[in-house]
Design an enzyme around this catalytic site. Structure first.
Site, PDB file in Angstrom:
ATOM      1  N   LYS A 236       0.847  -1.185   0.000  1.00 22.97           N
ATOM      2  CA  LYS A 236       0.000   0.000   0.000  1.00 22.97           C
ATOM      3  C   LYS A 236       0.883   1.235   0.000  1.00 22.97           C
ATOM      4  O   LYS A 236       1.705   1.422   0.894  1.00 22.97           O
ATOM      5  CB  LYS A 236      -0.932   0.027   1.206  1.00 22.97           C
ATOM      6  CG  LYS A 236      -1.865   1.237   1.175  1.00 22.97           C
ATOM      7  CD  LYS A 236      -2.514   1.504   2.504  1.00 22.97           C
ATOM      8  CE  LYS A 236      -3.105   2.914   2.478  1.00 22.97           C
ATOM      9  NZ  LYS A 236      -3.550   3.348   3.798  1.00 22.97           N
TER      10      LYS A 236
ATOM     11  N   GLY B 132      -8.189   9.244   9.995  1.00 23.75           N
ATOM     12  CA  GLY B 132      -8.446   9.314  11.427  1.00 23.75           C
ATOM     13  C   GLY B 132      -9.532  10.281  11.843  1.00 23.75           C
ATOM     14  O   GLY B 132      -9.780  10.451  13.040  1.00 23.75           O
TER      15      GLY B 132
ATOM     16  N   ALA C 106      -9.718   5.595   4.510  1.00 19.38           N
ATOM     17  CA  ALA C 106      -9.647   6.732   5.435  1.00 19.38           C
ATOM     18  C   ALA C 106     -10.979   7.457   5.566  1.00 19.38           C
ATOM     19  O   ALA C 106     -11.693   7.657   4.585  1.00 19.38           O
ATOM     20  CB  ALA C 106      -8.566   7.730   5.037  1.00 19.38           C
ATOM     21  N   GLY C 107     -11.275   7.839   6.793  1.00 20.55           N
ATOM     22  CA  GLY C 107     -12.439   8.662   7.081  1.00 20.55           C
ATOM     23  C   GLY C 107     -13.633   7.931   7.640  1.00 20.55           C
ATOM     24  O   GLY C 107     -14.572   8.555   8.140  1.00 20.55           O
TER      25      GLY C 107
ATOM     26  N   ASN D 141      -8.930   1.809  10.175  1.00 23.41           N
ATOM     27  CA  ASN D 141      -8.117   1.515  11.350  1.00 23.41           C
ATOM     28  C   ASN D 141      -8.718   2.177  12.587  1.00 23.41           C
ATOM     29  O   ASN D 141      -9.213   1.516  13.495  1.00 23.41           O
ATOM     30  CB  ASN D 141      -6.679   1.969  11.129  1.00 23.41           C
ATOM     31  CG  ASN D 141      -5.724   1.559  12.239  1.00 23.41           C
ATOM     32  OD1 ASN D 141      -4.524   1.763  12.142  1.00 23.41           O
ATOM     33  ND2 ASN D 141      -6.204   0.966  13.318  1.00 23.41           N
ATOM     34  N   THR D 142      -8.706   3.519  12.603  1.00 25.84           N
ATOM     35  CA  THR D 142      -9.108   4.258  13.793  1.00 25.84           C
ATOM     36  C   THR D 142     -10.541   3.938  14.218  1.00 25.84           C
ATOM     37  O   THR D 142     -10.833   3.872  15.410  1.00 25.84           O
ATOM     38  CB  THR D 142      -8.958   5.771  13.543  1.00 25.84           C
ATOM     39  OG1 THR D 142      -7.642   6.032  13.062  1.00 25.84           O
ATOM     40  CG2 THR D 142      -9.187   6.560  14.818  1.00 25.84           C
TER      41      THR D 142
END
Length: 325
Positions: A168, A229, A255-256, A277-278
């Site tokens: 990635k 994040g 993301a987001g 992830n977050t």
């Protein structure tokens, strides 16, 4: 004495003397199958008397549910996966919690950052002690890289460390927004592709940039839904949809995502998968959120395949008005 036959298109050896014996040898019930031998249907009532000879070609069939019941898999760079959810390995309280969340999510791919070995404590626990790279695909990423040169260097080290070529790529433009620097990202993609890497590329939600990355050798396009994040959810559905429509490689929102409904939206737009992830790591109950994300990705995919109803400007009653009392 065994004999060689062709069974359902493949070579097979059997000690059976009759076709009924063969069916039972296969642990099938003769009354529940149909048999063709050398191009001729063998009536079920005669299976016990029908001899099985060397070189016979047989087809044995039974009833299954109609339609195509193949798993709804997706493929990137020739590698096929069942789960459309990719999860990160940062921000967890411990490796144990991280491993439990991955298991709960059903993810088959995890992103991993490349960092220097702690030479002061070389025996400290490592991620590979908790998440087995032989069972879960590791996707080395370039998180924290702000130049294409640093990103390429990082992935060269990753390939040396683990032999990974599916990677990635992300090249960040600034620390405040962690928005991608598309000029550096494009240059790094070209270099990696020439060196035999298979880069899945984090990018802006821009259809033109996405096409340029694909032409440069990206094996997957990964537009952001919102800043990394942030948990804001997908902010520009129109652009994500345009990227999906124009791409010949998988498209994954990266993301987001903040909660399950965000993941479902991404899948309803036709994306091949979601990376997060977050949203899991910082949830009050990461394991429960991981399960929620798994279900959301599956539900969003089902909704996309089903095809949503048309949007209307005005009401349309569900019950007929004719015959109203």
């Amino acid at each position: 004495m065994t004999k060689s036959i062709i069974l359902n298109g493949a070579p097979h050896r059997s000690a059976a003397t009759t076709i009924a014996d063969l069916v039972r040898e296969l642990e099938l019930a003769p009354e529940k199958v149909a048999v063709e031998c050398n191009g001729a249907i063998v009536p079920r009532s005669t299976l016990a008397e029908a001899p099985l000879a060397e070189g016979d070609t047989l087809e044995i069939v039974h009833f299954v549910g109609g339609g195509d019941h193949q798993a709804d898999t997706w493929t990137v760079a020739g590698r096929t996966f069942n789960s459309r959810l990719i999860v990160g390995t940062g921000k967890y309280k411990s490796f144990e919690q991280n491993a439990a969340a991955v298991a709960a999510s059903g993810a088959e791919i995890v992103t991993v950052a490349v960092r220097r070995v702690n030479v002061s404590d070389p025996k400290a626990p490592m991620l590979t002690d908790f998440i087995d790279p032989k069972k879960v695909t590791y996707l080395p990423n370039t998180a924290g890289c702000f130049t294409g040169e640093d990103a390429v260097r990082t992935l060269r080290l990753a390939r040396e460390a683990g032999g990974w070529d599916l990677v990635k790529l992300e090249v960040l433009g600034e620390a405040r927004t962690l928005y991608p620097d598309m000029r550096e990202t494009l240059k790094a993609t070209e270099v990696l592709a020439k060196e035999g890497f298979l880069p899945m590329v984090y990018c802006a939600d821009d259809p033109i940039a996405a096409k340029q990355l694909e032409d440069a050798g990206a094996v997957a396009i990964m537009p952001l839904g919102a800043p990394i994040g942030s948990g804001l959810g997908i902010q520009n559905r129109v652009m994500i949809r345009l990227i999906v429509e124009g791409a010949k490689v998988p498209v994954l929102v990266d993301a987001g995502v903040g909660t399950a409904s965000d993941a479902a939206v991404g899948m309803e737009l036709g994306c091949d998968g979601i990376l997060m992830n977050t949203a899991i790591a910082e949830a009050k109950d990461p394991m429960r959120m991981a399960r929620a994300m798994k279900l959301a990705v599956e539900a969003g995919r089902e909704a996309y395949l089903a095809g949503r109803m048309a949007r209307r400007m005005y009401a349309d009653p569900s019950s007929p008005l004719a015959g109203l009392i």
